[in-house]
Design a protein around this motif. Structure first.
Motif, PDB file in Angstrom:
ATOM      1  N   PHE A  20       0.838  -1.206   0.000  1.00 60.61           N
ATOM      2  CA  PHE A  20       0.000   0.000   0.000  1.00 60.61           C
ATOM      3  C   PHE A  20       0.873   1.256   0.000  1.00 60.61           C
ATOM      4  N   LEU A  21       1.891   1.281   0.854  1.00 60.94           N
ATOM      5  CA  LEU A  21       2.802   2.431   0.913  1.00 60.94           C
ATOM      6  C   LEU A  21       3.631   2.531  -0.372  1.00 60.94           C
ATOM      7  N   THR A  22       4.038   1.387  -0.926  1.00 62.52           N
ATOM      8  CA  THR A  22       4.789   1.382  -2.188  1.00 62.52           C
ATOM      9  C   THR A  22       3.939   1.943  -3.315  1.00 62.52           C
ATOM     10  N   ASP A  23       2.656   1.564  -3.327  1.00 63.59           N
ATOM     11  CA  ASP A  23       1.736   2.058  -4.355  1.00 63.59           C
ATOM     12  C   ASP A  23       1.594   3.578  -4.268  1.00 63.59           C
ATOM     13  N   LEU A  24       1.631   4.112  -3.050  1.00 62.18           N
ATOM     14  CA  LEU A  24       1.539   5.563  -2.876  1.00 62.18           C
ATOM     15  C   LEU A  24       2.802   6.278  -3.344  1.00 62.18           C
ATOM     16  N   SER A  25       3.940   5.586  -3.258  1.00 62.38           N
ATOM     17  CA  SER A  25       5.211   6.241  -3.609  1.00 62.38           C
ATOM     18  C   SER A  25       5.522   6.173  -5.098  1.00 62.38           C
ATOM     19  N   VAL A  26       4.971   5.161  -5.793  1.00 60.37           N
ATOM     20  CA  VAL A  26       5.301   4.941  -7.206  1.00 60.37           C
ATOM     21  C   VAL A  26       4.357   5.736  -8.099  1.00 60.37           C
ATOM     22  N   GLY A  27       4.935   6.312  -9.175  1.00 55.60           N
ATOM     23  CA  GLY A  27       4.129   7.045 -10.142  1.00 55.60           C
ATOM     24  C   GLY A  27       5.017   7.865 -11.050  1.00 55.60           C
ATOM     25  N   ALA A  28       4.427   8.844 -11.705  1.00 60.48           N
ATOM     26  CA  ALA A  28       5.210   9.726 -12.577  1.00 60.48           C
ATOM     27  C   ALA A  28       6.284  10.449 -11.777  1.00 60.48           C
ATOM     28  N   VAL A  29       5.955  10.755 -10.503  1.00 66.50           N
ATOM     29  CA  VAL A  29       6.916  11.375  -9.583  1.00 66.50           C
ATOM     30  C   VAL A  29       7.089  10.440  -8.397  1.00 66.50           C
ATOM     31  N   ILE A  31       7.891   9.497  -4.734  1.00 67.55           N
ATOM     32  CA  ILE A  31       7.815  10.261  -3.487  1.00 67.55           C
ATOM     33  C   ILE A  31       8.391   9.418  -2.353  1.00 67.55           C
ATOM     34  N   PRO A  32       9.300   9.982  -1.553  1.00 61.27           N
ATOM     35  CA  PRO A  32       9.883   9.221  -0.433  1.00 61.27           C
ATOM     36  C   PRO A  32       8.821   8.817   0.584  1.00 61.27           C
ATOM     37  N   VAL A  33       9.079   7.710   1.281  1.00 57.72           N
ATOM     38  CA  VAL A  33       8.124   7.192   2.271  1.00 57.72           C
ATOM     39  C   VAL A  33       7.905   8.205   3.392  1.00 57.72           C
ATOM     40  N   GLY A  34       8.967   8.957   3.749  1.00 57.17           N
ATOM     41  CA  GLY A  34       8.837   9.962   4.804  1.00 57.17           C
ATOM     42  C   GLY A  34       7.817  11.028   4.450  1.00 57.17           C
ATOM     43  N   ASP A  35       7.851  11.495   3.200  1.00 56.24           N
ATOM     44  CA  ASP A  35       6.879  12.497   2.755  1.00 56.24           C
ATOM     45  C   ASP A  35       5.461  11.918   2.713  1.00 56.24           C
ATOM     46  N   ILE A  36       5.355  10.639   2.346  1.00 49.61           N
ATOM     47  CA  ILE A  36       4.044   9.983   2.328  1.00 49.61           C
ATOM     48  C   ILE A  36       3.467   9.939   3.735  1.00 49.61           C
ATOM     49  N   TRP A  37       4.300   9.558   4.699  1.00 53.04           N
ATOM     50  CA  TRP A  37       3.841   9.488   6.095  1.00 53.04           C
ATOM     51  C   TRP A  37       3.413  10.865   6.593  1.00 53.04           C
ATOM     52  N   ASN A  38       4.198  11.883   6.274  1.00 47.88           N
ATOM     53  CA  ASN A  38       3.852  13.244   6.700  1.00 47.88           C
ATOM     54  C   ASN A  38       2.552  13.721   6.051  1.00 47.88           C
ATOM     55  N   GLY A  42      -0.580  14.574   8.361  1.00 47.98           N
ATOM     56  CA  GLY A  42      -0.685  16.025   8.510  1.00 47.98           C
ATOM     57  C   GLY A  42       0.594  16.696   8.969  1.00 47.98           C
ATOM     58  N   GLY A  43       1.734  16.026   8.768  1.00 49.99           N
ATOM     59  CA  GLY A  43       3.023  16.585   9.165  1.00 49.99           C
ATOM     60  C   GLY A  43       3.571  17.557   8.131  1.00 49.99           C
ATOM     61  N   ASP A  44       4.843  17.926   8.311  1.00 53.52           N
ATOM     62  CA  ASP A  44       5.498  18.882   7.415  1.00 53.52           C
ATOM     63  C   ASP A  44       5.777  18.210   6.068  1.00 53.52           C
ATOM     64  N   CYS A  45       5.145  18.735   5.008  1.00 55.05           N
ATOM     65  CA  CYS A  45       5.244  18.107   3.692  1.00 55.05           C
ATOM     66  C   CYS A  45       4.980  19.168   2.632  1.00 55.05           C
ATOM     67  N   PRO A  46       5.696  19.153   1.490  1.00 47.82           N
ATOM     68  CA  PRO A  46       5.421  20.114   0.418  1.00 47.82           C
ATOM     69  C   PRO A  46       3.959  20.033  -0.026  1.00 47.82           C
ATOM     70  N   PRO A  47       3.302  21.200  -0.232  1.00 48.72           N
ATOM     71  CA  PRO A  47       1.873  21.199  -0.603  1.00 48.72           C
ATOM     72  C   PRO A  47       1.566  20.381  -1.859  1.00 48.72           C
ATOM     73  N   ILE A  52      -0.792  15.399  -4.353  1.00 44.78           N
ATOM     74  CA  ILE A  52      -0.629  14.182  -5.159  1.00 44.78           C
ATOM     75  C   ILE A  52      -1.031  12.951  -4.354  1.00 44.78           C
ATOM     76  N   ILE A  53      -0.571  12.905  -3.093  1.00 40.68           N
ATOM     77  CA  ILE A  53      -0.849  11.746  -2.246  1.00 40.68           C
ATOM     78  C   ILE A  53      -2.321  11.674  -1.862  1.00 40.68           C
ATOM     79  N   LEU A  54      -2.860  12.759  -1.320  1.00 41.45           N
ATOM     80  CA  LEU A  54      -4.204  12.732  -0.743  1.00 41.45           C
ATOM     81  C   LEU A  54      -5.315  12.770  -1.790  1.00 41.45           C
ATOM     82  N   ASN A  55      -5.096  13.500  -2.877  1.00 43.11           N
ATOM     83  CA  ASN A  55      -6.168  13.681  -3.866  1.00 43.11           C
ATOM     84  C   ASN A  55      -6.152  12.662  -5.003  1.00 43.11           C
ATOM     85  N   ILE A  56      -4.985  12.056  -5.257  1.00 39.69           N
ATOM     86  CA  ILE A  56      -4.893  11.141  -6.410  1.00 39.69           C
ATOM     87  C   ILE A  56      -4.503   9.725  -5.976  1.00 39.69           C
ATOM     88  N   ARG A  57      -3.311   9.577  -5.434  1.00 39.30           N
ATOM     89  CA  ARG A  57      -2.768   8.238  -5.195  1.00 39.30           C
ATOM     90  C   ARG A  57      -3.462   7.501  -4.056  1.00 39.30           C
TER      91      ARG A  57
END
Length: 329
Positions: A20-29, A31-38, A42-47, A52-57
């Motif tokens: 599940f976490l791998t599926d969230l990280s893989v794509g056109a861009v 994304i590191p697992v740390g950013d996915i967790w954040n 709701g942690g510190d993460c680029p908008p 990308i994570i919350l609205n699409i993946r």
């Protein structure tokens, strides 16, 4: 034996979370697992990353999770109900009915100039209506017939008839409409929106709860309907519950994602091999975990190679089906 089963359940659960976490990280861009967790917490993460994570993946990964579990459990139920290792979730015409609904919407409506109807109905609604119509007919006939094999044959005949109607619509349709329909038949996990997920998720969860309620009838049906009746099982009521559960599970996934093949046919056999057990108290949760995991794998592969999901599920599922056929001769 019990400790082995517990270890397998823990391993499958851990594998599903990792996938599940791998599926969230893989794509056109990537994304590191740390950013996915954040992003998820709701942690510190680029908008941009959070969007990308919350609205699409995230939506797509949840759809893969629910879709794999739903198709696998419905396949398990059909194989036990019909006592046929090659039965799948679409054996009663769910896929054909959904295809007819979408074909009438995409191919038939433009011929009649009903383009406004196409946009208002939506493919998911048309697929649900088509699947429900076929299953209502099967259920009405099945209520009068005791022999489950007759119901299986009727389901196959309805599927063939509906398939013929769909082929006629394809032959008469325009190129743009035909292309849209063919793309739908390839299956897609990415077309489900967040609002549609609010319908898909409760429907699948309700189907899984029903499947848990059918565990005892399914175990009795392993020994045949005559034995089940002598043990006090109400065959018609149990059959109705199993069909309702399958309709909710396979019908919902097909309506929102298109006809995704081989998952429901292959994963029950994989689960039986892993657990070396025929008890549905083990097989139902085991199939949920293995089915969810394998569709997540298929989604990851489809994103890496930019291929339709049905192509991946077929390539993974066909060897298993061939093995089942050869083993059963």
């Amino acid at each position: 034996m019990r400790s082995r089963t517990v270890v397998l359940f823990i391993a499958l659960s851990a594998l599903m979370v990792v996938l599940f976490l791998t599926d969230l990280s893989v794509g056109a861009v990537n994304i590191p697992v740390g950013d996915i967790w954040n992003a998820l917490t709701g942690g510190d993460c680029p908008p941009t990353t959070a969007k990308i994570i919350l609205n699409i993946r995230l939506v797509k990964a949840i759809v893969a999770l629910l879709g794999g579990a739903a198709l696998s459990v419905s396949g398990l139920q059909m194989q036990t109900l019909f006592r046929n290792p090659l039965a799948g979730p679409y054996v009663l015409g769910i896929s054909s009915g959904a295809s007819l609904g979408v074909a009438l919407l995409i191919l038939g409506a433009p011929m009649l100039g009903l383009t406004g109807f196409v946009s208002s109905m939506g493919m998911a609604g048309a697929a649900w209506a088509g699947a429900a119509a076929v299953l209502i007919v099967i259920a009405a006939v099945g209520h009068r017939i005791k022999d489950i094999m007759v119901i299986l044959i009727l389901g196959m005949m309805f599927s063939s008839g509906v398939g013929a109607v769909v082929q006629i619509l394809q032959y008469l349709s325009k190129e743009e409409s035909l292309k849209a329909f063919v793309i739908w038949t390839m299956g897609s996990l990415g077309d489900v929106t967040a609002s549609q997920l609010r319908v898909l998720a409760p429907s699948v969860i309700a189907g899984i709860i029903l499947s848990v309620a059918t565990i005892k009838p399914l175990n009795l049906l392993l020994f045949g309907e005559e034995y089940a009746v002598t043990m006090g099982l109400d065959i018609r009521r149990s059959r109705g519950l199993i069909l309702l559960s399958t309709t909710l599970l396979a019908g919902t996934v097909t309506a929102f994602c298109g006809p995704i093949g081989f998952i429901g046919l292959a994963m029950p056999h994989v689960t039986r091999m892993m657990f070396a057990d025929s008890d549905h108290r083990i097989l139902v949760p085991g199939t949920i975990l293995s089915g969810a995991s394998i569709l997540l794998v298929c989604d990851i592969i489809s994103k890496l190679f930019v291929l339709p999901i049905n192509a991946i599920t077929a390539l993974l599922g066909i060897p298993i089906v061939v093995w089942v056929v050869l083993r059963n001769k």
